[in-house]
Design an enzyme around this catalytic site. Structure first.
Site, PDB file in Angstrom:
ATOM      1  N   ARG A 175      18.220  30.587  -0.584  1.00 15.78           N
ATOM      2  CA  ARG A 175      19.258  29.930   0.206  1.00 15.78           C
ATOM      3  C   ARG A 175      20.531  29.670  -0.624  1.00 15.78           C
ATOM      4  NH1 ARG A 175      17.973  24.537   3.651  1.00 15.78           N
ATOM      5  NH2 ARG A 175      17.333  23.784   1.619  1.00 15.78           N
ATOM      6  N   HIS A 208      24.338  19.422  18.953  1.00 15.13           N
ATOM      7  CA  HIS A 208      22.923  19.654  19.251  1.00 15.13           C
ATOM      8  C   HIS A 208      22.708  19.484  20.754  1.00 15.13           C
ATOM      9  CE1 HIS A 208      18.666  19.951  18.589  1.00 15.13           C
ATOM     10  NE2 HIS A 208      18.515  18.919  19.405  1.00 15.13           N
TER      11      HIS A 208
HETATM   12  C1  GAR Z   1      24.338  25.463  21.789  1.00 13.05           C
HETATM   13  O1  GAR Z   1      23.607  24.994  22.885  1.00 13.05           O
HETATM   14  C2  GAR Z   1      24.203  24.487  20.628  1.00 13.05           C
HETATM   15  O2  GAR Z   1      24.117  23.161  21.014  1.00 13.05           O
HETATM   16  C3  GAR Z   1      22.907  24.953  20.028  1.00 13.05           C
HETATM   17  O3  GAR Z   1      22.963  26.348  20.080  1.00 13.05           O
HETATM   18  C4  GAR Z   1      23.718  26.734  21.217  1.00 13.05           C
HETATM   19  C5  GAR Z   1      24.772  27.705  20.759  1.00 13.05           C
HETATM   20  O4  GAR Z   1      25.411  28.302  21.851  1.00 13.05           O
HETATM   21  N1  GAR Z   1      22.749  24.483  18.674  1.00 13.05           N
HETATM   22  C6  GAR Z   1      21.586  24.116  18.167  1.00 13.05           C
HETATM   23  O5  GAR Z   1      20.536  24.189  18.785  1.00 13.05           O
HETATM   24  C7  GAR Z   1      21.642  23.637  16.742  1.00 13.05           C
HETATM   25  N2  GAR Z   1      20.402  23.032  16.379  1.00 13.05           N
HETATM   26  P1  GAR Z   1      26.667  29.217  21.614  1.00 13.05           P
HETATM   27  O6  GAR Z   1      26.276  30.262  20.570  1.00 13.05           O
HETATM   28  O7  GAR Z   1      26.946  29.826  22.953  1.00 13.05           O
HETATM   29  O8  GAR Z   1      27.802  28.356  21.135  1.00 13.05           O
END
Ligand code: GAR
Length: 207
Positions: free
Chosen positions: A67, A111
């Site tokens: 990482r 989130h």
């Molecule tokens: C969104 O719903 C965001 O909240 C989530 O991923 C999706 C991304 O959508 N993030 C997480 O789950 C982080 N833990 P996008 O690629 O269309 O912006």
């Protein structure tokens, strides 16, 4: 005054990124996206950035063993672009203490649940399985834990009996696209004051 320079990190489709691009274009967010970084190639987020004329780079996680070198490569790109605020927008990786300390107090995440409920990678599935009647989304500062940093803004949506992960996800996403640009604008205006776990919003509008 110089604009806040955002570095937006994504892993996929990039609709949260798009909401930030649109808020800037629409004059609702006074910031500049200096670079969009992804951890995977061929994702929509890169296309959205390119279409908006924003520098975009894939730092392919698969090309790095550990990482640390991967995060060092991210940092190199962020520094080269002069980024002052890191925005995680659907970035599906946990950042190490090395990265979090480097940008301490200057990393935001969104989130898709009302934290502290349903952190982790399957928020909608977990919320539906639990049977909650309300879910939503949370913008928070990032600390060393997972989905555990001080909460900046939240929005709630109803959960219906016939909801699927997709239908709930779509309802939540609409709210994500409202509160993420708003939270960033509050930061840009210097209106977020972190006191321990709490984020005080200075001159907050009340309903
Ligand atoms: C969104 O719903 C965001 O909240 C989530 O991923 C999706 C991304 O959508 N993030 C997480 O789950 C982080 N833990 P996008 O690629 O269309 O912006």
């Amino acid at each position: 005054m110089a604009k806040e320079k955002l570095g937006v990190l994504c892993s996929g489709r990039g609709t949260d990124l798009q909401s930030i691009i649109d808020a800037i274009a629409g004059g609702k967010l006074d910031a500049e996206i200096a670079v969009v970084l992804t951890d995977k190639p061929d994702v929509m987020a890169l296309e959205r950035a390119a279409k908006a004329g924003i520098r975009n780079v894939c730092v392919n996680r698969k090309e790095y063993g550990d990482r640390q070198p991967f995060e060092e490569a991210l940092v190199k790109e962020l520094q080269a672009a002069g980024v002052t605020l890191v925005i995680l927008a659907g970035f599906m990786r946990i950042l190490s203490p090395y990265f979090v300390h480097l940008y301490s107090g200057r990393i935001m995440n969104i989130h898709p649940a009302l934290l502290p409920s349903f952190g982790g990678a399957h928020a909608h599935r977990d919320a539906l399985a639990y049977g909650v009647k309300v879910s939503g989304c949370t913008v928070h500062f990032v600390d060393e834990g997972m989905d555990s940093g001080p909460i900046i803004l939240q929005a709630a949506v109803p959960v219906y009996d016939d909801d699927t992960e997709e239908s709930l996800g779509a309802r939540v996403l609409e709210q994500e696209h409202v509160i993420y640009p708003k939270a960033i604008q509050l930061y840009v205006e210097g209106r977020l004051k972190v006191e321990g776990r709490k984020v005080i919003i200075l001159n907050e509008e009340r309903m």
